[in-house]
Design a protein around this motif. Structure first.
Motif, short mmCIF file in Angstrom:
data_model
loop_
_atom_site.label_atom_id
_atom_site.label_comp_id
_atom_site.label_asym_id
_atom_site.label_seq_id
_atom_site.Cartn_x
_atom_site.Cartn_y
_atom_site.Cartn_z
N PRO A 20 9.06 6.22 1.77
CA PRO A 20 9.19 5.00 2.57
C PRO A 20 10.51 4.25 2.38
O PRO A 20 10.78 3.30 3.10
CB PRO A 20 8.04 4.16 2.03
CG PRO A 20 8.00 4.51 0.58
CD PRO A 20 8.36 5.98 0.50
N ASP A 21 11.33 4.66 1.39
CA ASP A 21 12.51 3.83 1.11
C ASP A 21 13.73 4.64 0.69
O ASP A 21 14.54 4.20 -0.12
CB ASP A 21 12.19 2.78 0.03
CG ASP A 21 11.68 3.41 -1.27
OD1 ASP A 21 11.62 4.65 -1.36
OD2 ASP A 21 11.36 2.65 -2.20
N TRP A 73 7.58 1.57 6.32
CA TRP A 73 8.76 1.73 5.46
C TRP A 73 8.81 0.61 4.43
O TRP A 73 8.16 -0.42 4.57
CB TRP A 73 10.03 1.71 6.32
CG TRP A 73 10.14 2.93 7.18
CD1 TRP A 73 9.49 3.16 8.36
CD2 TRP A 73 10.91 4.10 6.93
NE1 TRP A 73 9.82 4.40 8.86
CE2 TRP A 73 10.70 4.99 8.00
CE3 TRP A 73 11.79 4.48 5.92
CZ2 TRP A 73 11.31 6.24 8.08
CZ3 TRP A 73 12.41 5.72 5.99
CH2 TRP A 73 12.16 6.59 7.05
N GLY A 74 9.60 0.82 3.38
CA GLY A 74 9.70 -0.15 2.30
C GLY A 74 10.24 -1.49 2.76
O GLY A 74 10.99 -1.57 3.73
N GLU A 75 9.91 -2.54 2.02
CA GLU A 75 10.23 -3.89 2.45
C GLU A 75 11.67 -4.29 2.16
O GLU A 75 12.32 -4.96 2.97
CB GLU A 75 9.29 -4.86 1.73
CG GLU A 75 9.36 -6.29 2.23
CD GLU A 75 8.32 -7.15 1.55
OE1 GLU A 75 7.29 -7.45 2.19
OE2 GLU A 75 8.52 -7.50 0.36
N ARG A 76 12.25 -3.87 1.04
CA ARG A 76 13.54 -4.40 0.59
C ARG A 76 14.71 -3.46 0.86
O ARG A 76 15.79 -3.90 1.17
CB ARG A 76 13.48 -4.73 -0.90
CG ARG A 76 12.33 -5.67 -1.26
CD ARG A 76 12.66 -7.10 -0.97
NE ARG A 76 11.49 -8.00 -1.11
CZ ARG A 76 11.57 -9.27 -1.40
NH1 ARG A 76 12.76 -9.82 -1.61
NH2 ARG A 76 10.49 -10.02 -1.48
N GLY A 77 14.54 -2.16 0.68
CA GLY A 77 15.54 -1.17 1.07
C GLY A 77 16.84 -1.15 0.31
O GLY A 77 17.90 -0.99 0.93
N TYR A 127 19.97 -0.40 2.81
CA TYR A 127 19.88 0.54 3.92
C TYR A 127 19.89 -0.23 5.24
O TYR A 127 19.43 -1.37 5.33
CB TYR A 127 18.62 1.39 3.82
CG TYR A 127 18.66 2.42 2.71
CD1 TYR A 127 19.61 3.43 2.72
CD2 TYR A 127 17.74 2.39 1.66
CE1 TYR A 127 19.64 4.39 1.70
CE2 TYR A 127 17.76 3.34 0.64
CZ TYR A 127 18.71 4.33 0.67
OH TYR A 127 18.75 5.28 -0.33
N VAL A 158 9.32 -1.98 8.80
CA VAL A 158 8.36 -2.31 7.75
C VAL A 158 6.94 -2.26 8.30
O VAL A 158 6.01 -1.79 7.63
CB VAL A 158 8.68 -3.69 7.14
CG1 VAL A 158 7.56 -4.15 6.21
CG2 VAL A 158 10.02 -3.64 6.39
N VAL A 211 18.57 4.94 5.82
CA VAL A 211 17.44 5.32 4.99
C VAL A 211 16.91 6.70 5.36
O VAL A 211 16.26 7.37 4.56
CB VAL A 211 16.32 4.25 5.09
CG1 VAL A 211 15.64 4.32 6.46
CG2 VAL A 211 15.30 4.40 3.98
#
Length: 525
Positions: free
Chosen positions: A511-512, A409-413, A380, A405, A294
């Motif tokens: 974030p992602d 950072w984003g939850e799902r990636g 990621y 997270v 990521v």
């Protein structure tokens, strides 16, 4: 009584600045060496030096972490450790200079450093009570050495030639003791590091076992998957030493395959505990997968492809039986790092997520997760690619947050559609006329259906795509453009296998994942 003069009191002994500084430096060195030795004997992750470094990584703001990655690449950890060593050296010198008359200031500084090591170990993600041995031993060694050497140095300062231990001159005793401490510190640290390298023989045995095992192999790569032989560009399969490495481990965890186990628990119908033997008892499959970080900037190199061998992670989950609401697989590394992977993604038909044992014809390298790691195509690495994995907990995103997270950072990636220009090189000079433009594109698991290039803002022209291997891998591309003398800018954009064009909008990795069309400046003459 007639007193004509008073007796002068003798001046208190004072160490010279070099000697005082050397005493403190040797004491700190002894503490580090003993701490590393104790950690090597009991628990490599309990090294106070590495624990402090890990704490710096964990507590550093994400922009600082990203700066380190972009500035130093895979050398970020050695740079951090070297920087810590320099800071410790300066602190030790300052403590020594403050201790020319008494060792108390140096003892206080060493005590504070020891306390920092203890706190870092205790707050580490994989703390166990036995981990306290290393930092406590380090602090005790440092305090004992500074007091002993300081006492010997003061005695030598008063009367260098007076008899000391066993009748030797005090200066000789001091020099001998200092040399012994220095050599001992280096030896202890070296032995401690060596003791943590017990994976070499185990990895050799696992490589041999994989070679003899029955594996459901993928078809050989079709001809024309890359242009490496002709253009010198990226090879389709990345050799293990060149495969990108991004993780939080300052010291690569040293595990033996024979000692490894994986616990699958949480919101499941049946809790499982698997060993390497258990994995070999299951069907082994081969998957060619492109992995992406990521933190990869637009046009960056934190993307690689390998042929992994392992067992289907989806089969393991189905055997455990996820319960309603278990939408997250929280995977934990042996060093306490965690990733949260969407359960539904892993269970998708054809996704091909693995508990991987092998990489490009051999057991996983230690730095890439030996003996077992997770590999989930299309996500990621920060939400899927746990190295040295030892625990899978079925839980929910609402209940538990993973390492990155929790840091914003984003939850799902999910991996975004991206491409990179490898030729011409940035700011290179090429002959005017027909110029080859080449690179790679990826959009796992959707694949790549089209790549276009544009020079100096001109019209987009379609590039030639290399042979396709599958949606879970990158795809090489090439094209030619006509340019005259002067400076030029070439851009590229990719379309995924569903027909969706890569976005032009620039976005940071936070974030992602970064987005935007890559550009390369070159000149022609």
């Amino acid at each position: 009584m007639d007193v004509s003069h008073t007796l002068a009191r003798p001046a208190a002994p004072v160490l010279s600045r070099p000697v005082a500084a050397a005493v403190a430096v040797l004491a700190v060195g002894a503490a580090l060496g003993v701490g590393q030795l104790a950690a090597g004997l009991l628990s490599p992750t309990s090294s106070p030096y590495l624990a402090v470094g890990d704490a710096v990584v964990r507590l550093a703001p994400p922009p600082v972490v990203e700066f380190a990655k972009s500035a130093f690449g895979t050398a970020d950890k050695p740079v951090l450790l070297a920087g810590m060593a320099v800071v410790l050296l300066l602190v030790a010198v300052a403590a020594g200079l403050a201790s020319r008359r008494s060792s108390v200031p140096a003892q206080v500084v060493i005590g504070v450093l020891g306390l920092a090591g203890i706190v870092a170990v205790v707050l580490g993600p994989a703390f166990a009570p036995a981990d306290l041995v290393a930092p406590l031993a380090a602090a005790a060694a440092g305090l004992w050495v500074v007091r002993t050497l300081h006492r010997l140095a003061l005695a030598a300062a008063v009367a260098p030639a007076a008899p000391g231990v066993r009748g030797l001159p005090r200066r000789t005793v001091l020099i001998g003791a200092s040399a012994a401490v220095g050599v001992g510190a280096l030896a202890a640290g070296g032995v401690g590091v060596a003791l943590g390298r017990g994976t070499v023989d185990s990895r050799t045995r696992l490589t041999q076992r994989l070679a003899a095992a029955t594996v459901v192999r993928e078809a050989p790569l079709p001809p024309g998957t890359d242009f490496a032989a002709e253009l010198g560009t990226t090879r389709f399969v990345t050799p293990n030493p060149e495969f990108y490495r991004i993780d939080t481990a300052l010291r690569v965890p040293q595990l033996r395959a024979e000692d490894w186990s994986l616990r699958v628990h949480g919101r499941v119908a049946r809790e499982l505990t698997l060993t390497v033997d258990d994995l070999f008892a299951r069907p082994l499959v081969e998957r060619t997968i492109t992995m992406t970080c990521v933190s990869n900037e637009v046009g960056g190199d934190l993307v690689s492809t390998a042929r992994f061998v392992g067992v289907e992670l989806a089969d393991v989950l189905r055997e455990a039986g996820p319960l309603p609401g278990a939408d997250q697989i929280l995977s934990t590394s042996t060093d306490g790092w965690t990733a949260g992977t969407p359960t539904g993604v892993v269970l998708e038909p054809g996704r091909g997520a693995l508990l991987a044992l092998g990489m490009n014809g051999e057991a996983l390298p230690a730095e890439h997760g030996f003996p077992v790691r997770m590999v989930v195509p299309g996500l990621y690495g920060y939400v899927s690619a746990t190295k040295w994995v030892t625990d899978l907990e079925l839980t929910s995103f609402a209940d538990r947050g993973s390492y990155w997270v929790r840091r914003g950072w984003g939850e799902r990636g999910p991996i975004k559609t991206e491409c990179r220009i490898d030729l011409p090189r940035g700011f290179s000079q090429v002959p005017a006329g027909r110029v080859t433009v080449a690179g790679i594109a990826w959009s796992q698991p959707r694949g790549i259906s089209r790549v276009e290039i544009s020079v100096d803002g001109g019209p987009w022209t379609e590039a030639q795509l290399a042979a396709e291997v599958g949606g879970n891998t990158w795809r090489m591309w090439r094209g030619t453009v006509e340019v005259g003398p002067g400076s030029h800018t070439v851009r590229a954009r990719a379309t995924d296998g569903l027909g969706d064009l890569q976005t032009e909008q620039r976005a940071d990795v936070l974030p992602d994942g970064a987005t935007g069309w890559p550009a390369m400046i070159f000149s022609a003459a």
